[in-house]
Design a protein around this motif. Structure first.
Motif, PDB file in Angstrom:
ATOM      1  N   GLN A   1      -4.928   9.111   3.242  1.00 53.53           N
ATOM      2  CA  GLN A   1      -4.222   8.091   4.031  1.00 53.53           C
ATOM      3  C   GLN A   1      -3.115   8.773   4.815  1.00 53.53           C
ATOM      4  N   GLY A   2      -3.482   9.836   5.519  1.00 56.33           N
ATOM      5  CA  GLY A   2      -2.497  10.604   6.260  1.00 56.33           C
ATOM      6  C   GLY A   2      -1.940   9.827   7.436  1.00 56.33           C
ATOM      7  N   ARG A   3      -0.621   9.863   7.551  1.00 58.93           N
ATOM      8  CA  ARG A   3       0.053   9.149   8.634  1.00 58.93           C
ATOM      9  C   ARG A   3       1.102  10.059   9.262  1.00 58.93           C
ATOM     10  N   ILE A   4       1.149  10.064  10.590  1.00 61.22           N
ATOM     11  CA  ILE A   4       2.191  10.775  11.328  1.00 61.22           C
ATOM     12  C   ILE A   4       2.876   9.762  12.233  1.00 61.22           C
ATOM     13  N   ILE A   5       4.189   9.645  12.066  1.00 61.02           N
ATOM     14  CA  ILE A   5       4.968   8.729  12.900  1.00 61.02           C
ATOM     15  C   ILE A   5       6.028   9.542  13.614  1.00 61.02           C
ATOM     16  N   ILE A   6       6.000   9.504  14.938  1.00 60.96           N
ATOM     17  CA  ILE A   6       6.928  10.274  15.770  1.00 60.96           C
ATOM     18  C   ILE A   6       8.044   9.357  16.254  1.00 60.96           C
ATOM     19  N   THR A   7       9.284   9.828  16.147  1.00 58.86           N
ATOM     20  CA  THR A   7      10.400   9.099  16.752  1.00 58.86           C
ATOM     21  C   THR A   7      10.570   9.601  18.175  1.00 58.86           C
ATOM     22  N   SER A   8      10.133   8.790  19.132  1.00 56.57           N
ATOM     23  CA  SER A   8      10.315   9.122  20.545  1.00 56.57           C
ATOM     24  C   SER A   8      11.540   8.353  21.034  1.00 56.57           C
ATOM     25  N   SER A   9      11.480   7.716  22.182  1.00 54.19           N
ATOM     26  CA  SER A   9      12.610   6.983  22.735  1.00 54.19           C
ATOM     27  C   SER A   9      12.134   6.185  23.937  1.00 54.19           C
ATOM     28  N   ILE A  10      12.895   5.150  24.308  1.00 56.40           N
ATOM     29  CA  ILE A  10      12.590   4.507  25.588  1.00 56.40           C
ATOM     30  C   ILE A  10      13.013   5.433  26.739  1.00 56.40           C
ATOM     31  N   THR A  11      13.991   6.313  26.481  1.00 57.53           N
ATOM     32  CA  THR A  11      14.468   7.228  27.518  1.00 57.53           C
ATOM     33  C   THR A  11      13.455   8.341  27.733  1.00 57.53           C
TER      34      THR A  11
ATOM     35  N   TYR B   1      11.583   0.066   9.805  1.00 61.02           N
ATOM     36  CA  TYR B   1      10.563  -0.958   9.551  1.00 61.02           C
ATOM     37  C   TYR B   1       9.343  -0.774  10.451  1.00 61.02           C
ATOM     38  N   ALA B   2       9.564  -0.372  11.701  1.00 64.05           N
ATOM     39  CA  ALA B   2       8.438  -0.101  12.602  1.00 64.05           C
ATOM     40  C   ALA B   2       7.628   1.080  12.099  1.00 64.05           C
ATOM     41  N   ALA B   3       8.330   2.135  11.664  1.00 69.53           N
ATOM     42  CA  ALA B   3       7.638   3.306  11.112  1.00 69.53           C
ATOM     43  C   ALA B   3       6.865   2.927   9.850  1.00 69.53           C
ATOM     44  N   LEU B   4       7.462   2.060   9.049  1.00 73.09           N
ATOM     45  CA  LEU B   4       6.821   1.623   7.804  1.00 73.09           C
ATOM     46  C   LEU B   4       5.471   0.966   8.094  1.00 73.09           C
ATOM     47  N   TYR B   5       5.428   0.127   9.122  1.00 78.56           N
ATOM     48  CA  TYR B   5       4.151  -0.512   9.471  1.00 78.56           C
ATOM     49  C   TYR B   5       3.088   0.523   9.808  1.00 78.56           C
ATOM     50  N   PHE B   6       3.427   1.483  10.658  1.00 78.75           N
ATOM     51  CA  PHE B   6       2.449   2.500  11.037  1.00 78.75           C
ATOM     52  C   PHE B   6       1.935   3.276   9.826  1.00 78.75           C
ATOM     53  N   ALA B   7       2.730   3.366   8.774  1.00 81.63           N
ATOM     54  CA  ALA B   7       2.371   4.167   7.600  1.00 81.63           C
ATOM     55  C   ALA B   7       1.459   3.426   6.623  1.00 81.63           C
ATOM     56  N   THR B   8       1.312   2.140   6.778  1.00 85.50           N
ATOM     57  CA  THR B   8       0.596   1.356   5.783  1.00 85.50           C
ATOM     58  C   THR B   8      -0.917   1.508   5.869  1.00 85.50           C
ATOM     59  N   LYS B   9      -1.567   1.129   4.788  1.00 88.81           N
ATOM     60  CA  LYS B   9      -3.029   1.058   4.771  1.00 88.81           C
ATOM     61  C   LYS B   9      -3.510  -0.003   5.750  1.00 88.81           C
ATOM     62  N   GLU B  10      -2.706  -1.067   5.886  1.00 84.80           N
ATOM     63  CA  GLU B  10      -3.074  -2.158   6.787  1.00 84.80           C
ATOM     64  C   GLU B  10      -3.123  -1.711   8.248  1.00 84.80           C
TER      65      GLU B  10
ATOM     66  N   PHE C   1     -10.036  13.370  10.234  1.00 83.66           N
ATOM     67  CA  PHE C   1      -9.479  13.560   8.892  1.00 83.66           C
ATOM     68  C   PHE C   1      -8.893  12.262   8.334  1.00 83.66           C
ATOM     69  N   GLY C   2      -9.062  11.179   9.084  1.00 81.38           N
ATOM     70  CA  GLY C   2      -8.499   9.902   8.655  1.00 81.38           C
ATOM     71  C   GLY C   2      -7.001   9.819   8.866  1.00 81.38           C
ATOM     72  N   ILE C   3      -6.453  10.714   9.692  1.00 80.04           N
ATOM     73  CA  ILE C   3      -5.012  10.739   9.958  1.00 80.04           C
ATOM     74  C   ILE C   3      -4.719   9.974  11.246  1.00 80.04           C
ATOM     75  N   THR C   4      -3.750   9.065  11.188  1.00 82.93           N
ATOM     76  CA  THR C   4      -3.324   8.358  12.391  1.00 82.93           C
ATOM     77  C   THR C   4      -2.020   8.949  12.900  1.00 82.93           C
TER      78      THR C   4
ATOM     79  N   SER D   1       0.792  -1.226   0.000  1.00 81.45           N
ATOM     80  CA  SER D   1       0.000   0.000   0.000  1.00 81.45           C
ATOM     81  C   SER D   1       0.824   1.275   0.000  1.00 81.45           C
ATOM     82  N   LEU D   2       2.138   1.179   0.006  1.00 83.72           N
ATOM     83  CA  LEU D   2       2.965   2.372   0.155  1.00 83.72           C
ATOM     84  C   LEU D   2       3.622   2.848  -1.139  1.00 83.72           C
ATOM     85  N   LYS D   3       3.532   2.083  -2.191  1.00 78.91           N
ATOM     86  CA  LYS D   3       4.198   2.466  -3.427  1.00 78.91           C
ATOM     87  C   LYS D   3       3.693   3.824  -3.909  1.00 78.91           C
TER      88      LYS D   3
END
Length: 259
Positions: free
Chosen positions: A135-145, A223-232, A178-181, A4-6
């Motif tokens: 198919q708006g997606r927002i992925i934040i890079t946080s941290s365990i810290t 790869y984790a960010a990629l999952y969050f971005a998918t239609k799935e 808005f359908g944005i995750t 779904s990301l192509k």
């Protein structure tokens, strides 16, 4: 992995090195059109050229996440260059190591401005285009810290990374119509240029405290960010994925050695 990301358009802040560059590489390999931003244009262009040589569609733009107009210009450039904007990876961040007694107001402020305010400004600037995406997606890079663990010298960094998750949980409610995750990846110790600056002793000590006995790769975060971005993943929002090789699980190094 996902189909779904192509041709999706992705903006990665802080994408010229480290985790950001790894995220950009993973999205490019998935067939996305990627725009990486960094404060310095020459650095961004060098990274984009390197990733493009590997077969990806990667462009560069100089932008400062602490400046709203600068991020608006980056979002506009993504729309103009790649025909829209579907995914924002709010990744830009800094982690100057200094303990509370030695920390200046300026160090605290620039860390909060870059890591926390920068996330807010990046999201706000990209919202008009993300709302049009479908198919708006927002992925934040946080941290365990911060959200999970602590480490001496990173009170300011940990505060911003915990703050990002507070931002995420309300943002996901506001933007759902808005359908944005909005989701976040929480890296553990990842092999980057910044971590290398802390020295081999730090790297070896950290690897010994991880059940998988190694530091993570920047692509592991991608790869984790990629999952969050998918239609799935359309029904996943306000969530976090910890990518740390099991680092936060053991009670002590002895627990790892006895496993």
């Amino acid at each position: 992995m996902f189909s779904s990301l192509k041709n999706k358009s992705v903006l990665v802040t802080g994408g010229s090195k480290g985790i950001g560059k790894g995220i950009a590489r993973v999205f490019a390999e998935a067939g996305c059109k990627v725009l990486i931003t960094a404060r310095h244009e020459n650095v961004a262009k060098e990274a984009a050229a390197e990733l493009s040589k590997a077969g990806g569609t990667v462009a560069a733009f100089a932008a400062d996440v602490t400046d709203y107009k600068s991020m608006q210009a980056a979002a506009d450039f993504a729309v103009k260059t790649h025909g829209g904007l579907d995914i924002l990876c709010a990744n830009a961040g800094i982690f100057p190591q200094v303990k509370i007694e030695e920390m200046t107001d300026e160090t605290w402020d620039i860390t909060v401005d870059t890591n926390l305010k920068g996330t807010f400004l990046s999201v706000k600037a990209c919202l008009p285009a993300l709302k049009k995406s479908g198919q708006g997606r927002i992925i934040i890079t946080s941290s365990i810290t911060g959200p999970v663990t602590g480490f001496p010298g990173w009170t300011h960094y940990g505060a911003t990374k915990a703050g990002q998750l507070g931002f995420m949980r309300t943002a996901c409610m506001e933007l759902a119509k808005f359908g944005i995750t909005v989701n976040a990846v929480l890296p553990g110790n990842i092999a980057t240029e910044g971590l290398a600056d802390l020295g081999p002793d730090y790297e070896n000590t950290m690897a010994a405290s991880i059940p998988l006995k190694r530091l993570g790769r920047v692509e592991d975060i991608g790869y984790a960010a990629l999952y969050f971005a998918t239609k799935e993943a359309a029904y996943v929002t306000g969530q976090t994925i910890i990518v740390d090789g099991g680092q936060i699980i053991p009670e002590s190094i002895e627990a790892i050695n006895q496993a």
